[in-house]
Motif scaffolding. Structure first.
Motif, PDB file in Angstrom:
ATOM      1  N   GLN A  18      18.263 -14.328  14.229  1.00 53.09           N
ATOM      2  CA  GLN A  18      18.186 -13.976  12.894  1.00 53.09           C
ATOM      3  C   GLN A  18      17.039 -14.383  12.309  1.00 53.09           C
ATOM      4  OE1 GLN A  18      21.841 -16.896  12.477  1.00 53.09           O
ATOM      5  NE2 GLN A  18      20.974 -17.019  10.265  1.00 53.09           N
ATOM      6  N   GLY A  19      16.580 -13.788  10.988  1.00 49.39           N
ATOM      7  CA  GLY A  19      15.556 -14.579  10.191  1.00 49.39           C
ATOM      8  C   GLY A  19      14.266 -13.858  10.374  1.00 49.39           C
ATOM      9  N   GLN A  20      13.357 -13.984   9.577  1.00 47.16           N
ATOM     10  CA  GLN A  20      12.102 -13.119   9.716  1.00 47.16           C
ATOM     11  C   GLN A  20      10.944 -14.150   9.275  1.00 47.16           C
ATOM     12  OE1 GLN A  20      11.603 -10.542  11.697  1.00 47.16           O
ATOM     13  NE2 GLN A  20      13.769 -10.089  11.723  1.00 47.16           N
ATOM     14  N   GLY A  21      11.193 -15.589   9.354  1.00 45.71           N
ATOM     15  CA  GLY A  21      10.277 -16.027   8.398  1.00 45.71           C
ATOM     16  C   GLY A  21       8.834 -16.269   9.441  1.00 45.71           C
ATOM     17  N   GLN A  22       8.001 -16.900   8.615  1.00 41.77           N
ATOM     18  CA  GLN A  22       6.530 -16.911   9.269  1.00 41.77           C
ATOM     19  C   GLN A  22       6.234 -18.032   9.945  1.00 41.77           C
ATOM     20  OE1 GLN A  22       4.515 -13.963   8.678  1.00 41.77           O
ATOM     21  NE2 GLN A  22       6.760 -13.355   8.082  1.00 41.77           N
ATOM     22  N   ALA A  43      20.654 -22.351  12.054  1.00 42.22           N
ATOM     23  CA  ALA A  43      20.107 -21.178  11.652  1.00 42.22           C
ATOM     24  C   ALA A  43      19.880 -20.750  10.394  1.00 42.22           C
ATOM     25  CB  ALA A  43      20.792 -20.151  12.653  1.00 42.22           C
ATOM     26  N   GLU A  44      20.945 -20.804   9.546  1.00 46.21           N
ATOM     27  CA  GLU A  44      21.014 -20.455   8.032  1.00 46.21           C
ATOM     28  C   GLU A  44      19.968 -21.185   7.219  1.00 46.21           C
ATOM     29  OE1 GLU A  44      22.572 -17.833   6.773  1.00 46.21           O
ATOM     30  OE2 GLU A  44      23.790 -17.212   8.401  1.00 46.21           O
ATOM     31  N   ALA A  50      11.511 -19.119   9.759  1.00 44.03           N
ATOM     32  CA  ALA A  50      11.319 -18.538  11.155  1.00 44.03           C
ATOM     33  C   ALA A  50      12.461 -17.763  11.724  1.00 44.03           C
ATOM     34  CB  ALA A  50      11.265 -20.124  12.161  1.00 44.03           C
ATOM     35  N   ALA A  51      12.122 -16.977  12.927  1.00 40.62           N
ATOM     36  CA  ALA A  51      13.056 -16.366  13.578  1.00 40.62           C
ATOM     37  C   ALA A  51      13.843 -17.421  14.525  1.00 40.62           C
ATOM     38  CB  ALA A  51      12.499 -15.191  14.524  1.00 40.62           C
ATOM     39  N   VAL A  52      15.235 -17.410  14.242  1.00 42.24           N
ATOM     40  CA  VAL A  52      15.886 -18.191  15.087  1.00 42.24           C
ATOM     41  C   VAL A  52      16.696 -17.615  16.057  1.00 42.24           C
ATOM     42  CG1 VAL A  52      17.590 -20.227  14.618  1.00 42.24           C
ATOM     43  CG2 VAL A  52      15.855 -19.730  12.803  1.00 42.24           C
TER      44      VAL A  52
END
Length: 277
Positions: A18-22, A43-44, A50-52
């Motif tokens: 999950q996630g699409q952080g840089q 993760a939340e 970040a992608a976790v």
């Protein structure tokens, strides 16, 4: 997004991304051994940065039930299968409790694949005998704050859900919310792999605290963040051995938290970890 990771010996592992952080991709290693991923809240907290990736370890939780083998070497190989499945050339690793030990073992075995290590609520690299006695005393004292709770825990068999929730409830400094926090960890309930738990704990008793382990940690050229809850019933002095050995280690102690510091101090935990990401 849940996926199935197949290891080199054909065992199927449950995983989620999950996630699409840089920031650099982050892979989480849950505690136990013999449990399942309980790091969804982590993760939340971090998925905007970040992608976790989370996963259930071999033979545990939603992963395929199998006959092992229950060794750190095998679990390190499984973690590498997770890395390859998600196409990660390099990654940050965050491990909690037993998962902190697994993440450290992976970093020692495959440092070229690790950008940074976050070591949460581990027990250091000294022999288990150095810290386990005080931990057991603290455990019984905390559980015994409510005598009926201790008596009920002693009645129940290993692997029982009610017994696990009673045991986990003492991991939080927040006494009022402890039962609710522990109940969340057991919902859904996948059953404890007691064979896995015993085998890996026995291996740790034999292998931890060796001169070779100290030397390997002294040579680990990676940024390592150690995160502790000050109220963890495992003596935090146990982690001093790892802190001393690491050439690039940094330590953050969250004062009002127990063994799961992100539950009781999510802001402090996020601030500490996002610096690594």
């Amino acid at each position: 997004m849940t996926q199935t990771v197949t290891t080199d010996d054909g065992v199927r592992l449950w995983a989620s991304r999950q996630g699409q952080g840089q920031g650099r991709p982050l892979v989480l290693c849950h505690g136990g051994p013999g449990l399942w991923d309980h790091l969804e809240d982590v993760a939340e907290l971090l998925s905007d940065r970040a992608a976790v990736v989370r996963w259930d370890q071999r033979g545990c939780g939603r992963s395929e039930r199998c006959a092992g083998p229950w060794t750190t070497e095998r679990f390190v190989a499984d973690l590498d299968a997770v890395r390859r499945h998600f196409g990660l050339e390099r990654m940050a690793l965050l491990g909690h409790s037993w998962g902190a030990q697994l993440a450290l073992s992976y970093a020692l075995a495959r440092p070229e694949r690790v950008d940074a290590l976050v070591y949460v609520s581990g027990t250091g690299i000294d022999p288990v005998s150095d810290w386990h006695g005080p931990f057991k005393e603290n455990f019984l004292a905390r559980l015994g704050e409510v005598p009926e709770r201790l008596a009920r825990w002693r009645e129940l068999p290993d692997g029982d859900r009610e017994r696990a929730v009673l045991q986990w409830s003492i991991e939080f400094e927040d006494r009022e919310g402890a039962s609710e926090h522990a109940g969340r960890m057991a919902d859904p309930w996948f059953g404890i792999n007691t064979e896995c738990n015993k085998a890996l704990n026995d291996e740790t008793r034999r292998a931890w605290g060796t001169p070779e382990l100290y030397a390997a940690c002294e040579a680990l050229d990676l940024p390592v963040l150690i995160v502790d809850g000050a109220e963890d019933i495992r003596p935090r002095s146990a982690v001093d051995s790892l802190e001393r050995a690491l050439p690039r280690g940094r330590r953050v102690v969250l004062r009002e938290a127990g063994h799961l510091p992100w539950v009781e101090d999510p802001t402090g935990f996020r601030e500490a970890v996002t610096g690594v990401l």
